[in-house]
Structure formats: structure tokens, C-alpha cells
Design an enzyme around this catalytic site. Structure first.
Site, short mmCIF file in Angstrom:
data_model
loop_
_atom_site.label_atom_id
_atom_site.label_comp_id
_atom_site.label_asym_id
_atom_site.label_seq_id
_atom_site.Cartn_x
_atom_site.Cartn_y
_atom_site.Cartn_z
N PRO A 1 0.82 -1.26 0.08
CA PRO A 1 0.03 -0.11 0.05
C PRO A 1 0.82 1.31 -0.05
O PRO A 1 0.37 2.40 -0.38
CB PRO A 1 -0.87 -0.14 1.38
N GLU B 1 2.53 -7.53 8.28
CA GLU B 1 2.86 -6.14 8.32
C GLU B 1 3.70 -5.76 7.26
O GLU B 1 4.18 -4.67 6.96
CB GLU B 1 3.22 -5.68 9.69
N ASP C 1 -7.38 1.05 -25.19
CA ASP C 1 -7.46 0.74 -23.57
C ASP C 1 -7.88 2.12 -22.92
O ASP C 1 -7.04 3.24 -23.19
CB ASP C 1 -6.42 0.27 -23.08
N1 LIG Z 1 -2.89 -1.57 -2.28
C1 LIG Z 1 -1.87 -2.67 -2.49
O1 LIG Z 1 -1.10 -2.49 -3.62
C2 LIG Z 1 -1.46 -3.69 -1.49
C3 LIG Z 1 -0.46 -4.56 -1.55
C4 LIG Z 1 -0.82 -5.22 -0.32
N2 LIG Z 1 -1.70 -4.76 0.33
O2 LIG Z 1 -2.20 -3.89 -0.26
#
Ligand SMILES: NC(=O)c1ccno1
Length: 249
Positions: A91, A118, A175
Site C-alpha cells: 500500500p 505487516e 484501452d
Molecule cells: N494496495 C496494494 O497494492 C496492496 C498490496 C498489499 N496490500 O495492499
């Protein structure tokens, strides 16, 4: 293109044996190797995680198994143009975009590291950077239980762009987000037979055979859909790329 994927859940990648990517693998266009990270553990419990230094919730993936996995998969010595590129979905990574998919589709070798818990001890990426290009990539502003689903998304988006994988290479040019005339625009509506369905007719222009008018209609629709769903993309459009008609849409 060669793809290596390291995960503690290798079964997640069974979908890569079906449909478009499965065919591409059988045709030798894409080579996929899925590895269980636990094969690089050495204790009875095949441990891959431990508590985080500094405290805090959850567990962190230990560096040792990852270091040994990357050593085994990419021992080094490849020429610069054949060296692997490590992709770590997280993330906290750079946004994964169509432009990045196009860039990755030109790579000869991608290695994907699927983090869990984590995340992976940060020293793994730090050390990998000393011997290969590394990209920490996010598929969106949300958190998954691990990197596996993100890898499936990225591999699908990239794999379909590998030359020969899509039956009709032209469809890539239309696309959403595709570099070129569609750059940063969402694809507009699409239609097929029958010409009238439950009283709803296909837009006349699409039946006209007038290619310039059809192209213009499609661009208008793309601009309208983008303005409705992604005003941020409209705001980011380079005004120099908009013609007079675009500005009227
Ligand atoms: N948002 C993401 O790419 C992600 C990867 C692992 N968890 O979330």
C-alpha cells in the site's frame, strides 16, 4: 517474458494457468515460475515471520528466507539488459498505472515478492536494490491481506500487453489510460449485436462505417465518461492535446 513469483500461498496463482495468460504460457510467450517462500526456511515450523522491532501489532516477514529466495532465483551475473526487476506490491508503493504496465511489459524478467502480515523486513528491498531494480508498487489506496491479489492484478495488466498475447494488438491502443490519443482518458461505451436490444438501439454513428465520425464519437464519449467518473484526469490533461471539439464536449 519470464515471471517469478514468491509467496507463502503459491496456490493463489492457479488462475495464471487459465484464459489469456494460460494460453500465453502454453504458447511460450510468458514463462511463469511460482515459488513457496517456505522452501527457504530451515526450522521445523518453516517460520517466515517474527515480532516487529520497536513493538506494535502484527508480525513482520523475516529477511533470511527472502534473501535466500532472491539469491536462488536471481543469483546474479545476468547482463544488464537481462537482469530481473523486482516488484513488491505494498500500500505504500508507487501507484500502479497503465503507463507502468506498458513499461513492465517491455521487461525480459519480472520477480514478484508477495508480502504478508505487516510487510517484509525493509532490509530485503534495501539489499535487493544493490543488485537489481526494485519497484514498490500499490494497486490502490486500500490494504489487502497480502501481495498475492495485487500480483494477479499486475501480472494480468502487464501480461496482456506482451506482444502476441492479445489476439488483436490494436485493442491495446483503445484501452482506458493507453498512451497515445487515449492517454489519461477512460474508454467510452462499447456495443455489439443485436443492433436493438430491449428497445435500446446502438448509436447510429457506430453503424455508419464513417471511421472519422466513429473515432470522433468515441473520443467525445471518452471525454464525457472521464469528466463524469474521473474529473482529476480531465484536470491533468495537457491542454495542448485537446482540440477545439474536445473543449466543447
Ligand atoms: N494496495 C496494494 O497494492 C496492496 C498490496 C498489499 N496490500 O495492499
Amino acid at each position: 517474458m519470464r515471471i517469478d513469483i514468491v509467496s507463502i500461498f503459491p496456490d493463489y496463482f492457479a488462475p495464471l494457468d487459465i484464459s489469456l495468460l494460460g494460453k500465453a504460457r502454453r504458447r511460450g510467450l510468458i514463462e511463469v515460475h511460482v515459488h513457496d517462500l517456505r522452501q527457504w526456511t530451515h526450522d521445523r515450523h518453516r517460520t517466515v515471520d517474527d515480532t516487529p522491532y520497536g513493538g506494535g501489532p502484527g508480525m513482520v516477514m523475516k529477511p533470511d528466507p527472502w534473501g535466500e529466495a532472491l539469491d536462488a532465483i536471481a543469483p546474479g551475473g545476468q547482463s544488464a539488459d537481462a537482469a530481473p526487476r523486482l516488484i513488491v506490491p505494498t500500500p505504500s508503493g508507487r501507484p500502479f498505472t497503465q503507463a507502468m504496465a506498458v513499461e513492465l511489459a517491455a521487461e525480459p524478467w519480472l520477480i514478484f515478492a508477495c508480502g504478508r502480515y505487516e510487510g517484509i523486513d525493509s532490509r530485503v528491498v534495501e539489499e535487493a536494490r544493490t543488485r537489481m531494480r526494485v519497484d514498490e508498487v500499490s494497486i490502490g489506496d486500500y490494504v489487502l491481506a497480502g501481495g498475492e491479489v495485487a500480483v494477479l492484478v499486475i501480472v494480468e495488466a502487464v501480461g496482456r500487453l506482451v506482444p502476441g498475447v492479445l489476439g488483436n494488438a490494436d485493442s491495446v491502443a483503445d484501452d482506458s489510460f493507453a498512451p497515445g490519443s487515449m492517454e489519461n482518458l477512460l474508454e467510452g461505451p462499447v456495443y455489439t449485436k443485436p443492433p436493438v436490444w430491449r428497445g435500446r438501439a446502438v448509436p447510429e454513428v457506430l453503424l455508419s462505417g464513417h471511421h472519422a465520425a466513429i473515432a470522433r464519437w468515441r473520443r467525445d464519449q471518452a471525454l464525457r465518461r472521464t469528466a463524469a467518473n474521473r474529473p482529476d484526469l480531465i484536470a491533468a490533461l495537457d491542454p495542448a492535446r485537446l482540440d477545439e471539439r474536445d473543449r466543447q464536449v
